[in-house]
Scaffold this active site. Sequence first.
Site, PDB file in Angstrom:
ATOM      1  N   GLU A 155       0.911  -1.107  -0.035  1.00 23.21           N
ATOM      2  CA  GLU A 155       0.166   0.025   0.025  1.00 23.21           C
ATOM      3  C   GLU A 155       0.776   1.224  -0.006  1.00 23.21           C
ATOM      4  OE1 GLU A 155      -2.891  -0.405   3.482  1.00 23.21           O
ATOM      5  OE2 GLU A 155      -4.158  -1.583   2.002  1.00 23.21           O
ATOM      6  N   ARG A 202       5.283  -7.802   8.539  1.00 28.01           N
ATOM      7  CA  ARG A 202       3.919  -8.147   8.283  1.00 28.01           C
ATOM      8  C   ARG A 202       3.977  -8.802   6.870  1.00 28.01           C
ATOM      9  NH1 ARG A 202       0.339  -3.819   7.796  1.00 28.01           N
ATOM     10  NH2 ARG A 202      -1.442  -4.652   9.248  1.00 28.01           N
ATOM     11  N   LYS A 260      -2.106 -11.351   8.497  1.00 26.99           N
ATOM     12  CA  LYS A 260      -3.538 -11.501   8.899  1.00 26.99           C
ATOM     13  C   LYS A 260      -4.416 -12.536   8.989  1.00 26.99           C
ATOM     14  CE  LYS A 260      -3.955  -6.516   7.471  1.00 26.99           C
ATOM     15  NZ  LYS A 260      -4.717  -5.407   6.619  1.00 26.99           N
ATOM     16  N   ASP A 270      -8.314  -9.040   3.843  1.00 25.07           N
ATOM     17  CA  ASP A 270      -8.276  -7.669   4.745  1.00 25.07           C
ATOM     18  C   ASP A 270      -9.434  -7.724   6.057  1.00 25.07           C
ATOM     19  OD1 ASP A 270      -7.259  -5.430   5.914  1.00 25.07           O
ATOM     20  OD2 ASP A 270      -7.922  -4.166   4.312  1.00 25.07           O
ATOM     21  N   GLU A 314     -13.036  -2.001  11.596  1.00 26.70           N
ATOM     22  CA  GLU A 314     -13.052  -1.301  10.437  1.00 26.70           C
ATOM     23  C   GLU A 314     -14.221  -1.686   9.479  1.00 26.70           C
ATOM     24  OE1 GLU A 314      -9.128  -1.558   8.422  1.00 26.70           O
ATOM     25  OE2 GLU A 314      -9.880  -0.627   6.440  1.00 26.70           O
TER      26      GLU A 314
END
Length: 712
Positions: free
Chosen positions: A305, A338, A376, A381, A409
């Site tokens: 990102e 990550r 994750k 996501d 989120e």
Amino acid sequence: MRLSRLLLMFCAAFGLASPVLADDGYDLWLRYRPLSGTALAQAEAHASAVVTGEQPSATLAAAVGELRRGLGGLLGHPIGSNEANGAILIGTPRSLPTLAQLRLPLGNLGSEGYLIRSVTLAGRPVTVIAANDDRGLLYGSFALLRLFQTGASLDRLDIVSAPKLMLRVLDHWDNLDGHIERGYAGNSLWDWWKLPNYKDPRYTDYARANASIGINGAVLNNVNAVAASLTPDYIAKTKALADVFRPWGIKVYLSARFTAPMEIGGLKTADPLDPAVAAWWKAKADEIYSAIPDFGGFLVKANSEGQPGPQDYGRTHADGANVLADAVRPHGGIVMYRAFVYAAQDSHTVDRTKQAYESFKPLDGKFAQNVIVQVKNGPLDFQPREPVSPLIGAMPKTPLMLEVQITKEYLGQATHAAYLGPLFEEILRWDTFAKGRGTTVAKVLEGERISGIAGVANIGNDRDWSGSTFNQADWYAFGRLAWDPEASSQRIAEDWAAMTFTPDPAFVKPVVAMMMASREAAVNYMTPLGLTHIMATGHHYGPGPWVKDLARAEWNPVHYHQADAIGIGVDRTVSGTDAIHQYAPQIAKQLANPKTTPDNLILWFHHIPWDYRMKSGRTLWDELALHYQAGVDQVVAMQRQWQALKPFVDQERYEKTEAFLAIQLHEAEWWRDACLAYFQTFAKRPLPAGVPAPAHPLSYYEALQYPYAPGH
Ligand code: GCW
């Protein structure tokens, strides 16, 4: 007015919780309100005094202080400190020699585990909290307090408990200006501007709350990091927080910006294989450790990102992780690197969910010993429901750490009640088959050389910390599951509800039933049957399944549902992206066929015709519509359940939750109506009985804009 002022002054003078502010949620699950009836009588008999050795460490002092504070609140009077019938003795065999004679079995407890036992010492019945290390005593104290708070029996106690994971960490996505990325509970708790000279007393309460659930690490700054966090000024600020947290067993970590050697070090490159870069990181680590000797290490988001990373220099993620790992290794630090990577440009693969596995699996065995790869929970996501990431269990030579999102989120943000315990539990119990049947995610994590779990914090400076009373339960459940990834989220909810409101079973039972159904309700009205990523762009608040004009395919919701005249869903079998073959063969086989794919993930893995017969016998279209409706109905049911609980709840928290449930219902209807109006343009079928026509035409929903939604 005058009277309440007097009362406040009285409370302040005697160190009592103020009745006016008493129920604003600040005290979380550590409310310690006076017990009554048999619970009080029982507590009196088991908490006559708290006894410990001389000159306790800061951690033991914190534990004893918490016991006194908690028991004082529960009993309504101060607690003595002399050995007596019903005393609590707390210490290690070294710090409290009386304990040595008991020969307690502390062998398997490590440095964080504890033992709580009812024993007779010199003819007196007492309760012992024992451990090898004061951190164990801290956790044991909170565990014993929990028994008092929940009204559990205090007789014949014989409890041993040790954490199954080493790193139990909160990741704060907090920016230095106080804004929190994906934060829905106000601004950052860290007042970086006033640190290090002003240490808000709230930092201690934050640490207490974390210690009470076993959290032992906090990454203080956003993974979308700025280099300024590593400058001397900010190291001093971080040190100030570390000093506050240390007695409570919490280490601090920092997110490291990969290009810091250039941005604050004046180097021309951040190439991890450049000796000057390595030297810079080493000197930086030395500098941090001289201020914070127990600094935990770095968290890194790289080449994802838009963040810089080793690939910018033609290097691998392993090269990137290792240069940082080498820098902190002499000090005992670690690097959490990550795996949430997706390329800054459209990638070679059409399926973003495959990228973490494709990028990291080939690097298995190439990471330094003190690197842990942070994955994750899902391949995409933090969606309301995703399958588990295929990377978990797929890198046998590399410790993997699970990352979950506590901040909601994609699950209703501040206002929706959607208890995440069952989501976490679903992930932890997923069978990866990595070492044969029964290798659940929990087992994979527990088996790692460095083991851990990270939760993206939902904590801000709102008075109630998490934006809503029920969001506090997610923080709580995360900590308890980090301690024991095989624990039951329902049992955890029971403890939370008893401590946060009242242990009365007439309250706990129904409220836990409401909580346990709430996440599925959100899945139903947002993304049922394995749909994902159909939230509005950017802020992710509300539905946006129609969005199709963003620059990259993988940003557009249409890419994730692929609705057309034939059907809906993403083909991830061999005829599609073949993501299923990133899983163990047993799982891939099951997922290859829609008939053997669980309904709740079917559209994640398959593109299914609208008239496809689901396991219920209904068509896919009807099933989809009925799931949206079920979600709305479930929120109506939650409203009714909450109303029935009014007699048990203080007015302030009752009304806030009541108002939030009204918001949730309104938004559940919005989700249902907007999504069905949109999907109906492809399905061209009538809504089944029981599902009302959308309140507005599709164009109405498409036109809604929320540029100022929080957390973005
Ligand atoms: O889900 C996305 C979020 C970003 C976040 C990113 C990540 C910190 O929308 O806000 O950035 O994940 O996990 O890195």
